[in-house]
Design a protein around this motif. Structure first.
Motif, PDB file in Angstrom:
ATOM      1  N   GLU A 139       1.118  -1.427  -0.024  1.00 32.50           N
ATOM      2  CA  GLU A 139       0.001  -0.089   0.072  1.00 32.50           C
ATOM      3  C   GLU A 139       0.792   1.227   0.075  1.00 32.50           C
ATOM      4  OE1 GLU A 139      -3.023   0.261   2.801  1.00 32.50           O
ATOM      5  OE2 GLU A 139      -3.557  -1.821   2.651  1.00 32.50           O
ATOM      6  N   LYS A 140       2.290   1.025   0.232  1.00 33.54           N
ATOM      7  CA  LYS A 140       3.166   2.161   0.501  1.00 33.54           C
ATOM      8  C   LYS A 140       2.641   3.348   1.192  1.00 33.54           C
ATOM      9  CE  LYS A 140       4.947   1.270  -4.076  1.00 33.54           C
ATOM     10  NZ  LYS A 140       4.384   1.173  -5.462  1.00 33.54           N
ATOM     11  N   VAL A 141       2.488   2.874   2.490  1.00 31.44           N
ATOM     12  CA  VAL A 141       1.787   3.760   3.802  1.00 31.44           C
ATOM     13  C   VAL A 141       2.460   3.478   4.982  1.00 31.44           C
ATOM     14  CG1 VAL A 141      -0.101   2.423   4.229  1.00 31.44           C
ATOM     15  CG2 VAL A 141      -0.228   4.627   4.702  1.00 31.44           C
ATOM     16  N   PRO A 142       3.068   4.550   5.625  1.00 30.84           N
ATOM     17  CA  PRO A 142       3.597   4.209   6.992  1.00 30.84           C
ATOM     18  C   PRO A 142       2.358   4.358   7.866  1.00 30.84           C
ATOM     19  CG  PRO A 142       4.564   6.419   6.010  1.00 30.84           C
ATOM     20  CD  PRO A 142       3.399   5.746   5.164  1.00 30.84           C
ATOM     21  N   TYR A 143       2.692   3.409   9.056  1.00 33.24           N
ATOM     22  CA  TYR A 143       1.868   3.337  10.038  1.00 33.24           C
ATOM     23  C   TYR A 143       2.099   3.150  11.309  1.00 33.24           C
ATOM     24  CZ  TYR A 143       3.298  -1.450  10.129  1.00 33.24           C
ATOM     25  OH  TYR A 143       4.130  -2.492  10.386  1.00 33.24           O
ATOM     26  N   MET A 144       1.692   3.394  12.253  1.00 39.13           N
ATOM     27  CA  MET A 144       1.883   3.156  13.719  1.00 39.13           C
ATOM     28  C   MET A 144       0.799   2.416  14.664  1.00 39.13           C
ATOM     29  SD  MET A 144      -0.059   5.917  15.462  1.00 39.13           S
ATOM     30  CE  MET A 144       0.673   5.890  16.964  1.00 39.13           C
ATOM     31  N   GLN A 145       1.554   1.921  15.851  1.00 39.87           N
ATOM     32  CA  GLN A 145       0.703   1.387  16.846  1.00 39.87           C
ATOM     33  C   GLN A 145       0.885   1.720  18.142  1.00 39.87           C
ATOM     34  OE1 GLN A 145       0.766  -2.880  18.399  1.00 39.87           O
ATOM     35  NE2 GLN A 145      -0.762  -3.129  17.017  1.00 39.87           N
ATOM     36  N   LYS A 158      -2.779   7.364   5.680  1.00 38.88           N
ATOM     37  CA  LYS A 158      -3.961   7.369   4.789  1.00 38.88           C
ATOM     38  C   LYS A 158      -5.076   7.895   5.448  1.00 38.88           C
ATOM     39  CE  LYS A 158      -2.743   4.616   1.098  1.00 38.88           C
ATOM     40  NZ  LYS A 158      -3.081   3.770   0.049  1.00 38.88           N
ATOM     41  N   GLY A 159      -5.094   8.013   6.785  1.00 39.90           N
ATOM     42  CA  GLY A 159      -6.080   8.428   7.555  1.00 39.90           C
ATOM     43  C   GLY A 159      -7.055   7.275   8.246  1.00 39.90           C
TER      44      GLY A 159
END
Length: 167
Positions: A139-145, A158-159
């Motif tokens: 998806e080419k998107v950074p994320y966090m948890q 991406k919101g």
């Protein structure tokens, strides 16, 4: 049985999730999990998966079947490998991937990510914290948890976000 309440930004309804892990042998488990959508009163999905753990290589492999109303029955393959960043420090670099296929193995849905995870046990008295920062490759998107005891918040650039409370 592990149960949790889940809310996501795209579904706008509370879901009750349940998971049961049955021991097959010391390294293999049968994992069953499913979800009930409180908005519709119907199950959202059900999944049965065999998971194999290799503690020497810090690896987990899984193979299973996933059923939901929209896509019907799908085959699922997943894997995860952890690499300690430094000895004695609770930070790992994780590489994980999964791919699910339709019944004819034509349509596939790959996902893969690389992430850093930092786990702090007893951050404060009776409070443990885990932070993850990663990049979803397809998806080419950074994320966090951010996870604190029973609460987990996941979000990406991406919101999209979801919130989980483990009962």
């Amino acid at each position: 049985m592990e149960t949790s309440l889940r809310y996501t930004s795209n579904s706008r309804s509370l879901k009750i999730h349940a998971k049961e892990k049955l021991l097959v042998n010391s390294r293999t488990r049968l994992q069953l999990h499913g979800e009930l959508d409180t908005g519709t009163g119907a199950p959202s999905y059900f999944c049965a998966m065999i998971r194999y753990f290799n503690p020497e290589a810090l690896t987990i492999l899984g193979l299973g079947l996933h059923y939901n109303k929209r896509e019907k029955l799908r085959c699922l393959v997943r894997g995860k490998m952890e690499f300690p960043v430094r000895t004695g420090v609770p930070v790992t670099f994780n590489v994980k991937g999964r791919c699910d296929f339709d019944q004819e193995f034509n349509q596939r849905n790959p996902k893969g990510a690389a992430e850093f995870a930092w786990s702090v046990m007893n951050f404060q008295e009776d409070q443990s914290v885990r932070l993850k920062v990663g990049y979803e490759i397809f998806e080419k998107v950074p994320y966090m948890q951010i996870r604190e005891n029973n609460w987990t918040l996941n979000a990406n650039m991406k919101g999209r976000w979801n919130l989980r409370y483990d009962l």
